[in-house]
Design a protein around this motif. Structure first.
Motif, PDB file in Angstrom:
ATOM      1  N   SER A   1       0.815  -1.209   0.000  1.00 20.57           N
ATOM      2  CA  SER A   1       0.000   0.000   0.000  1.00 20.57           C
ATOM      3  C   SER A   1       0.851   1.262   0.000  1.00 20.57           C
ATOM      4  O   SER A   1       0.390   2.335  -0.391  1.00 20.57           O
ATOM      5  CB  SER A   1      -0.914   0.018   1.232  1.00 20.57           C
ATOM      6  N   MET A   2       2.101   1.132   0.445  1.00 22.70           N
ATOM      7  CA  MET A   2       2.990   2.285   0.443  1.00 22.70           C
ATOM      8  C   MET A   2       4.370   1.844  -0.018  1.00 22.70           C
ATOM      9  O   MET A   2       4.752   0.688   0.133  1.00 22.70           O
ATOM     10  CB  MET A   2       3.120   2.877   1.855  1.00 22.70           C
TER      11      MET A   2
ATOM     12  N   GLN B   1      -3.788  -4.887   7.045  1.00 20.28           N
ATOM     13  CA  GLN B   1      -3.172  -3.732   6.403  1.00 20.28           C
ATOM     14  C   GLN B   1      -1.946  -3.213   7.136  1.00 20.28           C
ATOM     15  O   GLN B   1      -1.480  -2.104   6.862  1.00 20.28           O
ATOM     16  CB  GLN B   1      -4.205  -2.582   6.283  1.00 20.28           C
TER      17      GLN B   1
ATOM     18  N   GLY C   1      -1.621   0.791   5.820  1.00 16.61           N
ATOM     19  CA  GLY C   1      -1.897   1.383   4.522  1.00 16.61           C
ATOM     20  C   GLY C   1      -3.237   0.988   3.944  1.00 16.61           C
ATOM     21  O   GLY C   1      -3.666  -0.151   4.052  1.00 16.61           O
ATOM     22  N   ALA C   2      -3.896   1.964   3.341  1.00 19.51           N
ATOM     23  CA  ALA C   2      -5.159   1.736   2.639  1.00 19.51           C
ATOM     24  C   ALA C   2      -6.200   1.091   3.546  1.00 19.51           C
ATOM     25  O   ALA C   2      -6.924   0.181   3.128  1.00 19.51           O
ATOM     26  CB  ALA C   2      -4.935   0.893   1.387  1.00 19.51           C
TER      27      ALA C   2
ATOM     28  N   TYR D   1      -3.771   6.106   5.781  1.00 24.12           N
ATOM     29  CA  TYR D   1      -2.374   5.708   5.653  1.00 24.12           C
ATOM     30  C   TYR D   1      -1.639   6.260   6.861  1.00 24.12           C
ATOM     31  O   TYR D   1      -1.743   7.449   7.164  1.00 24.12           O
ATOM     32  CB  TYR D   1      -1.754   6.265   4.367  1.00 24.12           C
TER      33      TYR D   1
ATOM     34  N   ILE E   1       2.550   6.448  -2.460  1.00 29.79           N
ATOM     35  CA  ILE E   1       1.586   5.378  -2.759  1.00 29.79           C
ATOM     36  C   ILE E   1       1.909   4.863  -4.152  1.00 29.79           C
ATOM     37  O   ILE E   1       1.924   5.642  -5.104  1.00 29.79           O
ATOM     38  CB  ILE E   1       0.139   5.905  -2.688  1.00 29.79           C
TER      39      ILE E   1
END
Lengths: 249, 195, 409
Positions: B35-36, B56, B74-75, B166, B194
């Motif tokens: 996600s990152m 996550q 993330g997300a 995030y 991202i």
């Protein structure tokens, strides 16, 4: 994190390491040399206790035994360090350590967390890849400041406990050890000596040496027994190399 | 967010158990289920995920989680919490919502520390606007004491992007460890994007 | 073996633990039958008791250096005065520690180390209720229950094994608070200090009532403390749509009293009040209590509400509000709704914040909360006004930069 759960699992590790009558396993910083020459060492709040193992598996703290063991162990440490050229002071309480009391408290608390990290990540098998071939934990600048303020070169942290069943020592039961795997420890039927020590170099603030001792023999209530425990724990400080050195007798 | 668990730690004891910390090399890497993307400049240790983690999240440490922890989330979609919990738990970390105010987000993080990390004392020292992932975000600084008596400091940096949370945070012992890791943390935050 | 790693989680177990398993009824212990087994200046002579004291002294040394102590001198003096009213000269043997911990708990160890959690102070409605809990713990102390308990425990061979298992899987179980330090020093001692039999709990109850009556506190306050705890747990369970369980070991719980214990407390209290006669004036000293706790009320509520046990939070606030709502209570009511975050709670929270700022004692945070709530509801002008007011009241707030930024949007 849940340090408590982490610590519970450590109990299992300690018992599983017992494969011989007396077991020690030292870890040291690369380049570590045991203190020598003229140096000043402070023993920080030594935690020494002895109790009676009851039929139910509980340890009944015994004031007289504890006092005797403390006296003998501390005398043994002082004698041993003197033999190497060190001048040793014992800070029985936080106040006796000198320096700024709040700072001393913070250092002691941090040292507990560092000690637990060492146990977890070096003894217990929860290896940190970045520390795989290194032994490298610090108490930071405040430890250096403490050393300077109190004129100490090294700080020794020590925990030693012992228990005796009234019928004499009984062999550790394997079953008791295995139940530890569930994160829950049942007291083994029989006394056992457990000690760990860490040495902090106050010129750098780093924990430079660490040792765990588990033994089924010996009696730290006596001068001889205390000397033997202290020698096994501290005297055989080995110069450091990458990785751990272990030994059993 | 992360907690070490007894299941994990006892597993590590048993022979043949393969999960453990993994090495993170100093190079661009994606985290928290991609996600990152971040660029650490030193090696880190990535904690294995376990039953107490949300999908996550990802957690790193330098010296061990008792001393320092770097967390990524993330997300995270609206309606989910930053920690694993059951509907019937007595104490619940408030779930993330996309329309949360900065104060809502800050208090969500504080509740997490009090409920999941056993913080008995928690003090906010600074909440300020920052740019994170190229978007308007929040930097939240705090200190806390859990029942192990160790004083710890923390910094959480977070932003809501396309309705999702995030978050990157560092917490660690106030003596030495937090400060030692902070420059690297700041660099990681600055490098974050991202993918 | 390193006993710190016997992870007996007594986190949920108050010093006033009580086992709710079905057993034959005990005869009610009469307060008048009880006499102290320790007198002022008592020092132990038996070997096992001296060992226990030494272990307690070690624990106390750690506790005295704890980062979690409340060092508020006025508050400590107040609690000490309550203890003095109950115990007279014996109080000189005690050392009081108020500890930051949101759980309801208090204890008095055999060496005189007395611990009161902030979670206890948060829940008391008046001084008599505080005296009831201290009186109960004093009962354990005066009757030397810990030593008796230790002597009972060490005879039971399976005890350690059984008790060491089970608790470990319970919720929470983090870190090393003072239970855990005690556990590290000696698990068995910890049990003997804090895990009493039903009989001993009944004796402590009865002794507490006796001390209360002699100090002119209404003995009925004791049963009220327990009733409030039960109601709080019920509210907590209901909010999570759970069945309330008498012996549920939740993170927060003390073991609430059985019906039997409540009956005994109520009956004995009634007898004491009758025996006191018409000349006696029992005083729950509610005014003194409210004055003493006012300076720390925000801190006490903060650590409760932020745990987001919604049913317990709202119960506690409602309970305290029986003495009248104020800005602080309305603010925390808003926080409780905001954190609960069920449908409609946003509006409820907004209403609470609006109510809070109408009081002169509204904390600055109430204006911030009101401001954000108004912004969320689309009432922009009022929202901005409230946030600006927050910054006026608290120009150096930790989040001043964030609030400025919000206003700048």
């Amino acid at each position: 994190m849940t340090p408590g759960r982490v610590l519970a699992a450590f109990g299992a590790a300690v018992l599983l390491l017992v494969s011989a009558c007396t077991y020690t396993r030292q870890l040291a910083d690369v380049g570590f040399r045991p203190p020598s020459g003229n140096y000043r060492l402070i023993v920080m709040q030594p935690d020494i206790s002895v109790g009676l193992l009851t039929a139910g598996g509980a340890v009944e703290p015994n004031e007289e035994w504890t006092n005797r063991a403390r006296d003998n162990v501390l005398k043994a440490i002082v004698a041993q360090q003197t033999g190497r050229g060190g001048e040793t002071t014992v800070a029985a309480t936080r106040a006796e350590a000198g320096g700024d009391p709040a700072q001393v408290s913070d250092l002691i608390n941090l040292h507990s967390a560092v000690g637990n990290s060492i146990k977890l990540h070096k003894y217990f098998g929860l290896t940190l890849p970045t520390k795989k071939d290194r032994f490298d934990w610090s108490l930071g600048d405040e430890a250096v400041a403490f050393g300077a303020a109190t004129h100490n070169d090294y700080a020794l942290f020590l925990h030693a406990e012992d228990s005796f069943s009234s019928g004499g020592r009984v062999a550790v039961q394997i079953a008791g050890m295995l139940s530890c795997l569930a994160g829950v420890c049942v007291a083994p039927a029989g006394g056992q000596q457990l000690a760990f020590a860490s040495l902090v170099d106050l010129k750098t603030g780093k924990v430079v040496w660490y040792n765990v001792l588990v033994s089924e023999v010996g009696d730290i209530r006596t001068p001889d027994g205390a000397t033997k425990m202290v020698n096994t724990l501290l005297d055989k400080m080995k110069p450091g190399k990458a990785g751990a050195t272990g030994g059993g007798t | 967010m992360r907690r070490l668990t007894i299941v994990f730690t006892t597993c590590a004891l048993l022979a043949g158990c393969v999960t453990g910390y993994e090495l993170v090399s100093p190079a661009t890497v994606t985290v928290a289920k991609n996600s990152m993307r971040v660029r650490p400049s030193i090696s880190w240790n990535k904690a294995p995920s376990g039953p107490y983690d949300i999908p996550q999240e990802e957690s790193w440490t330098e010296n061990g989680p008792l001393l320092d922890r770097l967390e990524f989330i993330g997300a995270l979609p609206s309606g989910q919490a930053i920690a694993k919990q059951r509907p019937k738990d007595d104490r619940k970390v408030p779930v993330f919502r996309a329309d949360m105010t900065p104060q809502d987000l800050v208090s969500m993080v504080e509740s997490y520390y009090r409920i999941k990390l056993d913080a008995k004392i928690f003090e906010s020292t600074s909440v300020k606007p920052v740019t994170f992932l190229g978007k308007p975000g929040v930097q939240f600084d705090y200190n806390f004491v859990s029942s192990d008596e160790v004083k710890r400091r923390g910094r959480s940096v977070f932003a809501v992007v396309d309705g999702k949370l995030y978050l990157t945070s560092l917490d660690g012992a106030a003596l030495h460890y937090f400060e030692a890791a902070l420059p690297e943390f700041e660099a990681i935050v600055a490098s974050a994007s991202i993918p | 073996m390193d006993s710190s790693h016997r992870r007996l989680v007594l986190r949920g177990l108050c010093a006033c633990a009580l086992y709710a398993t079905a057993r034959s009824a005990l005869a009610r212990v009469l307060p008048s039958q009880l006499t102290p087994l320790v007198s002022p200046g008592y020092k132990p002579t038996d070997t096992d008791e001296r060992g226990i004291w030494q272990a307690c002294d070690r624990l106390e040394e750690e506790l005295a250096a704890s980062n979690l102590l409340v060092r508020n001198d006025a508050l400590k003096a107040y609690v000490r005065a309550v203890t003095g009213r109950l115990l007279g000269d014996t109080a000189a043997d005690l050392r009081l520690y108020i500890v930051r911990n949101p759980e309801f708990n208090a204890s008095m160890a055999p060496n005189g180390m007395t611990i009161v959690h902030t979670g206890l102070l948060a829940r008391m409605r008046n001084e008599a209720q505080l005296a009831a809990v201290i009186g109960h713990e004093s009962g354990h102390y005066l009757l030397r229950h810990s030593v008796r308990n230790w002597r009972d425990l060490k005879r039971k061979s399976a005890t350690m094994a059984v008790l060491a298992i089970g608790g470990a899987a319970a919720t929470g179980g983090t870190g090393t608070d003072w239970y855990d330090i005690a556990n590290a020093i000696n698990t068995a001692i910890l049990l003997s200090l804090f895990s009493f039999s039903r009989e001993m709990e009944s004796e402590a109850d009865a002794y507490g009532l006796k001390l209360m009556a002699a100090a002119h506190y209404p003995p009925a306050a004791a049963a009220q403390v327990w009733a409030q705890l039960i109601d709080e747990r019920k509210a907590s369970a209901a909010a999570r749509k759970k069945q309330y369980k008498d012996k549920a070991m939740s993170i927060v719980s003390t073991h609430p009293p059985t019906a039997e214990r409540m009956t005994d407390l109520t009956q004995s209290a009634a007898e004491l009040e009758r025996a006191a006669g018409n000349g006696e004036h029992f005083d729950n000293r509610r005014t003194e209590w409210l004055a003493a706790v006012a300076p720390v009320r925000s801190m006490l509520l903060d650590e409760q509400i932020k745990l987001n046990d919604a049913g317990a939070s709202l119960y506690l606030l409602g309970s305290l509000a029986q003495d009248g709502w104020d800005g602080t209570l309305r603010y925390y009511e808003g926080e409780a709704y905001r954190l609960r975050d069920e449908p409609g709670d946003g509006a409820r929270a907004a209403d609470s914040y609006s109510a809070a700022i109408r009081f002169s004692d509204a904390p600055p945070e109430a204006y911030r909360a009101h401001g954000y709530a108004e912004l969320k509801a689309g009432r922009t002008e009022e929202g901005r006004r409230a946030l600006a007011r927050y910054l006026e009241l608290e120009p150096n707030a930790a989040d001043a930069a964030m609030v400025h930024f919000t206003l700048g949007q």
